[in-house]
Scaffold this motif. Structure first.
Motif, mmCIF file in Angstrom:
data_model
loop_
_atom_site.group_PDB
_atom_site.id
_atom_site.type_symbol
_atom_site.label_atom_id
_atom_site.label_comp_id
_atom_site.label_asym_id
_atom_site.label_seq_id
_atom_site.Cartn_x
_atom_site.Cartn_y
_atom_site.Cartn_z
ATOM 1 N N ASP A 1 -0.068 14.113 -5.232
ATOM 2 C CA ASP A 1 -0.946 12.801 -5.089
ATOM 3 C C ASP A 1 -0.558 12.062 -3.792
ATOM 4 O OD1 ASP A 1 -2.190 13.571 -7.246
ATOM 5 O OD2 ASP A 1 -1.167 11.913 -8.387
ATOM 6 N N THR A 2 0.680 12.272 -3.516
ATOM 7 C CA THR A 2 1.471 11.340 -2.298
ATOM 8 C C THR A 2 0.957 12.050 -1.031
ATOM 9 O OG1 THR A 2 3.284 10.528 -3.646
ATOM 10 C CG2 THR A 2 3.204 10.722 -1.102
ATOM 11 N N LEU A 3 1.002 13.301 -0.926
ATOM 12 C CA LEU A 3 0.546 14.070 0.059
ATOM 13 C C LEU A 3 -1.073 14.502 0.444
ATOM 14 C CD1 LEU A 3 3.187 16.814 -0.054
ATOM 15 C CD2 LEU A 3 3.280 15.026 1.277
ATOM 16 N N GLU A 4 -1.725 14.391 -0.577
ATOM 17 C CA GLU A 4 -3.151 14.403 -0.551
ATOM 18 C C GLU A 4 -3.846 12.960 -0.519
ATOM 19 O OE1 GLU A 4 -4.277 16.864 -3.797
ATOM 20 O OE2 GLU A 4 -3.480 18.712 -2.991
ATOM 21 N N LEU A 5 -3.526 12.361 0.641
ATOM 22 C CA LEU A 5 -4.102 10.933 0.811
ATOM 23 C C LEU A 5 -5.711 11.260 1.080
ATOM 24 C CD1 LEU A 5 -1.220 9.033 2.474
ATOM 25 C CD2 LEU A 5 -2.066 8.658 -0.016
ATOM 26 N N PRO A 6 -6.333 10.308 0.833
ATOM 27 C CA PRO A 6 -7.827 10.247 1.442
ATOM 28 C C PRO A 6 -8.011 10.409 2.873
ATOM 29 C CG PRO A 6 -7.579 8.484 -0.208
ATOM 30 C CD PRO A 6 -6.288 9.180 0.152
ATOM 31 N N ARG A 7 -8.796 11.040 3.570
ATOM 32 C CA ARG A 7 -8.852 11.318 4.899
ATOM 33 C C ARG A 7 -9.175 9.848 5.581
ATOM 34 N NH1 ARG A 7 -11.958 15.805 8.325
ATOM 35 N NH2 ARG A 7 -10.852 17.000 6.452
ATOM 36 N N GLY A 8 -8.191 9.647 6.687
ATOM 37 C CA GLY A 8 -8.542 8.325 7.381
ATOM 38 C C GLY A 8 -7.518 7.352 6.844
ATOM 39 N N TRP A 9 -6.910 7.448 5.560
ATOM 40 C CA TRP A 9 -6.095 6.391 5.113
ATOM 41 C C TRP A 9 -4.868 6.380 5.843
ATOM 42 C CZ3 TRP A 9 -1.294 5.000 3.177
ATOM 43 C CH2 TRP A 9 -1.280 4.027 2.287
ATOM 44 N N GLY B 1 0.650 -1.203 -0.094
ATOM 45 C CA GLY B 1 -0.113 0.068 -0.077
ATOM 46 C C GLY B 1 0.872 1.202 -0.107
ATOM 47 N N GLU B 2 1.708 0.952 0.878
ATOM 48 C CA GLU B 2 2.851 2.377 0.697
ATOM 49 C C GLU B 2 3.569 2.667 -0.417
ATOM 50 O OE1 GLU B 2 3.121 4.498 2.995
ATOM 51 O OE2 GLU B 2 2.778 3.757 5.008
ATOM 52 N N ALA B 3 3.785 1.645 -1.308
ATOM 53 C CA ALA B 3 4.471 1.713 -2.597
ATOM 54 C C ALA B 3 3.549 2.204 -3.613
ATOM 55 C CB ALA B 3 5.333 0.300 -2.816
ATOM 56 N N VAL B 4 2.235 1.921 -3.387
ATOM 57 C CA VAL B 4 1.346 2.052 -4.665
ATOM 58 C C VAL B 4 1.006 3.650 -4.363
ATOM 59 C CG1 VAL B 4 -1.129 1.844 -5.490
ATOM 60 C CG2 VAL B 4 0.434 -0.090 -5.121
ATOM 61 N N VAL B 5 0.882 3.827 -3.098
ATOM 62 C CA VAL B 5 0.170 5.453 -3.022
ATOM 63 C C VAL B 5 1.439 6.383 -3.345
ATOM 64 C CG1 VAL B 5 -0.356 7.006 -0.844
ATOM 65 C CG2 VAL B 5 -1.112 4.960 -1.083
ATOM 66 N N ARG C 1 6.762 9.243 3.104
ATOM 67 C CA ARG C 1 6.189 9.126 1.463
ATOM 68 C C ARG C 1 6.927 9.990 0.605
ATOM 69 N NH1 ARG C 1 1.622 8.743 4.429
ATOM 70 N NH2 ARG C 1 1.133 6.900 4.936
ATOM 71 N N ILE C 2 7.351 11.181 0.875
ATOM 72 C CA ILE C 2 8.102 12.101 0.156
ATOM 73 C C ILE C 2 9.330 11.519 -0.248
ATOM 74 C CG2 ILE C 2 9.238 14.194 -0.182
ATOM 75 C CD1 ILE C 2 7.087 15.590 1.693
ATOM 76 N N CYS C 3 10.229 10.812 0.784
ATOM 77 C CA CYS C 3 11.416 10.320 0.320
ATOM 78 C C CYS C 3 11.070 8.770 -0.532
ATOM 79 C CB CYS C 3 12.149 9.683 1.521
ATOM 80 S SG CYS C 3 12.537 10.967 2.507
ATOM 81 N N LEU C 4 9.936 8.350 -0.357
ATOM 82 C CA LEU C 4 9.462 7.039 -0.924
ATOM 83 C C LEU C 4 8.920 7.511 -2.424
ATOM 84 C CD1 LEU C 4 9.426 4.078 -0.982
ATOM 85 C CD2 LEU C 4 6.966 4.213 -0.016
ATOM 86 N N CYS C 5 8.422 8.484 -2.599
ATOM 87 C CA CYS C 5 8.058 8.976 -3.904
ATOM 88 C C CYS C 5 9.232 9.447 -4.702
ATOM 89 C CB CYS C 5 7.000 10.322 -3.519
ATOM 90 S SG CYS C 5 6.216 11.013 -5.014
ATOM 91 N N ALA C 6 10.110 10.294 -3.944
ATOM 92 C CA ALA C 6 11.230 10.705 -4.995
ATOM 93 C C ALA C 6 12.062 9.174 -5.400
ATOM 94 C CB ALA C 6 12.371 11.548 -3.966
ATOM 95 N N ALA C 7 12.294 8.345 -4.341
ATOM 96 C CA ALA C 7 12.974 7.268 -4.719
ATOM 97 C C ALA C 7 12.232 6.354 -5.975
ATOM 98 C CB ALA C 7 13.205 6.403 -3.493
#
Length: 135
Positions: free
Chosen positions: A45-53, A34-38, A61-67
């Motif tokens: 998109d990474t920072l605007e996750l649905p509320r409660g997710w 789930g972390e990888a997909v998001v 997530r920023i580091c993961l998104c960049a990587a």
């Protein structure tokens, strides 16, 4: 001082080996997937996750998104947390040394963190836990 630096390098190497050993022998669990997909989308998109997710701080997530712009393998993505886990060992050394003024206390703290099974587990998993321990 040179002896303490040598011991710190040995402890960091030990911590690195324990965290990297067999890292590629198992795939993502459902939370890691789930972390990888998001994190595959844009930074926004990474920072605007649905509320409660997820209520985790966004640095992981920023580091993961960049990587994910460069890395596609499970091991490569988990290496981010391995690096953070090793940085945590170095931080434990610095905190132990600052607290008492003696490098030996920092080395003891770093050693115990480097062999801590909980810290090793969190450093090997693609979740925010390694970042929580560091910060």
């Amino acid at each position: 001082m040179a002896r303490e630096r040598l011991w710190l390098c040995v402890i960091l190497l030990l911590g690195s080996v324990l965290r990297l050993w067999g890292l590629g022998t198992f795939g993502f669990n459902s939370d890691e997937a789930g972390e990888a997909v998001v994190s595959r989308g844009t930074f926004r998109d990474t920072l605007e996750l649905p509320r409660g997710w997820s209520m985790d701080p966004p640095l992981f997530r920023i580091c993961l998104c960049a990587a994910q712009r460069f890395i596609r393998s499970d091991v490569g993505l988990r290496a981010i947390n391995v690096a953070v886990g090793v940085l945590t060992i170095a931080a434990a050394f610095l905190m132990g040394q600052k607290a008492t003024g003696q490098a030996v206390h920092g080395l003891i703290a770093a050693f115990f963190l480097s062999v801590s099974s909980a810290n090793i587990h969190h450093s090997r998993e693609l979740r925010t836990y390694a970042f929580f321990v560091l910060f």
